[in-house]
Design a protein around this motif. Sequence first.
Motif, short mmCIF file in Angstrom:
data_model
loop_
_atom_site.label_atom_id
_atom_site.label_comp_id
_atom_site.label_asym_id
_atom_site.label_seq_id
_atom_site.Cartn_x
_atom_site.Cartn_y
_atom_site.Cartn_z
N ASP A 146 7.89 1.32 -5.76
CA ASP A 146 7.34 1.53 -7.10
C ASP A 146 6.59 0.28 -7.55
OD1 ASP A 146 9.06 -0.25 -8.80
OD2 ASP A 146 10.64 1.12 -8.15
N ASP A 147 5.76 0.44 -8.57
CA ASP A 147 4.89 -0.65 -9.02
C ASP A 147 5.66 -1.88 -9.45
OD1 ASP A 147 2.38 -1.87 -9.79
OD2 ASP A 147 3.03 -1.56 -11.85
N ILE A 148 6.80 -1.70 -10.12
CA ILE A 148 7.59 -2.85 -10.57
C ILE A 148 8.07 -3.66 -9.36
CG2 ILE A 148 9.74 -3.55 -11.71
CD1 ILE A 148 9.26 -1.09 -13.61
N MET A 149 8.55 -2.96 -8.33
CA MET A 149 9.02 -3.64 -7.12
C MET A 149 7.85 -4.33 -6.41
SD MET A 149 11.71 -4.27 -5.25
CE MET A 149 12.91 -2.98 -5.42
N GLN A 150 6.71 -3.66 -6.31
CA GLN A 150 5.54 -4.27 -5.68
C GLN A 150 5.17 -5.58 -6.39
OE1 GLN A 150 2.15 -1.64 -5.26
NE2 GLN A 150 3.48 0.08 -4.75
N SER A 151 5.15 -5.54 -7.71
CA SER A 151 4.77 -6.73 -8.50
C SER A 151 5.77 -7.86 -8.31
CB SER A 151 4.63 -6.37 -9.98
OG SER A 151 3.57 -5.46 -10.17
N LYS A 152 7.07 -7.55 -8.29
CA LYS A 152 8.10 -8.58 -8.09
C LYS A 152 7.96 -9.23 -6.72
CE LYS A 152 11.71 -6.86 -11.17
NZ LYS A 152 13.08 -6.35 -11.26
N ILE A 153 7.73 -8.43 -5.72
CA ILE A 153 7.61 -8.97 -4.37
C ILE A 153 6.40 -9.90 -4.27
CG2 ILE A 153 7.10 -8.35 -1.97
CD1 ILE A 153 8.91 -5.85 -2.48
N ILE A 154 5.28 -9.47 -4.80
CA ILE A 154 4.08 -10.33 -4.77
C ILE A 154 4.35 -11.63 -5.52
CG2 ILE A 154 1.68 -10.54 -5.56
CD1 ILE A 154 2.03 -8.83 -3.03
N ARG A 202 -0.79 5.28 -2.27
CA ARG A 202 0.08 6.15 -3.07
C ARG A 202 -0.39 6.10 -4.52
NH1 ARG A 202 1.31 7.58 1.36
NH2 ARG A 202 3.39 7.89 2.18
N GLY A 203 -1.62 6.44 -4.76
CA GLY A 203 -2.14 6.50 -6.11
C GLY A 203 -2.71 5.18 -6.59
N LYS A 204 -3.16 5.21 -7.84
CA LYS A 204 -3.85 4.06 -8.43
C LYS A 204 -2.99 3.26 -9.39
CE LYS A 204 -8.40 6.18 -8.16
NZ LYS A 204 -9.59 6.61 -8.91
N ASN A 205 -1.83 3.75 -9.74
CA ASN A 205 -1.00 3.08 -10.74
C ASN A 205 0.04 2.17 -10.09
OD1 ASN A 205 -2.28 4.34 -12.96
ND2 ASN A 205 -1.13 6.21 -12.52
N ASN A 206 -0.44 1.20 -9.30
CA ASN A 206 0.49 0.29 -8.64
C ASN A 206 -0.22 -1.00 -8.25
OD1 ASN A 206 -0.61 0.65 -5.85
ND2 ASN A 206 0.11 2.74 -6.17
N LYS A 207 0.57 -1.99 -7.89
CA LYS A 207 0.06 -3.32 -7.54
C LYS A 207 -0.82 -3.27 -6.30
CE LYS A 207 0.02 -7.82 -8.18
NZ LYS A 207 -0.66 -8.38 -9.35
N PHE A 208 -0.45 -2.43 -5.32
CA PHE A 208 -1.26 -2.36 -4.11
C PHE A 208 -2.70 -1.94 -4.44
CE2 PHE A 208 -3.15 -0.01 -0.56
CZ PHE A 208 -3.30 -1.09 0.30
#
Length: 167
Positions: free
Chosen positions: A74-82, A105-111
């Motif tokens: 999920d976006d929150i996890m992606q952002s924390k990892i980065i 996996r869509g546009k609403n995420n850090k990736f």
Amino acid sequence: LGSENLAKAKDLKSKIDEMIHGLPFYMQNGLIYFSTQRSIYDNGSKIVSEPTTENFGVSGSYSVVYMDEFALLDDIMQSKIIKHVVPTLDSFGDEARLIISTTPRGKNNKFYQLWTDALEGLNKFGHFMTKWYEVDDRDENWKKDQIAIMGDEGFSQEYDLSFQADS
């Protein structure tokens, strides 16, 4: 090495181990320690595989970080990892590498943000995409078969690398 869960992280490491062991003998470093999650070589190099938890990359000393299927998080996890990995890599300067391989996996995420910023030259990330028709033995008949199984949207996401999954 990071992947969605421990089993996938171990599988990813086993694939990398196979590649290393497939090198000619003179190109292989001496192996000091080996397990399903960690290898240590006589030149000081290490390979560590971990699930991508919110603490992934914290207090590590890594010059190369490879994350597989990053967009599944999920976006929150992606952002924390980065947030954790970038400072770790920064200590190695221009020699450091962050490698992410994933299906969109869509546009609403850090990736998606990292990807679009790379395309626009707003960050230092390189970008590379391989689409279905660039793979040997895949043709229009193969595409039709896959669409019959997955549908147009599924095929578009998985093989045309479309970010429209959350639209």
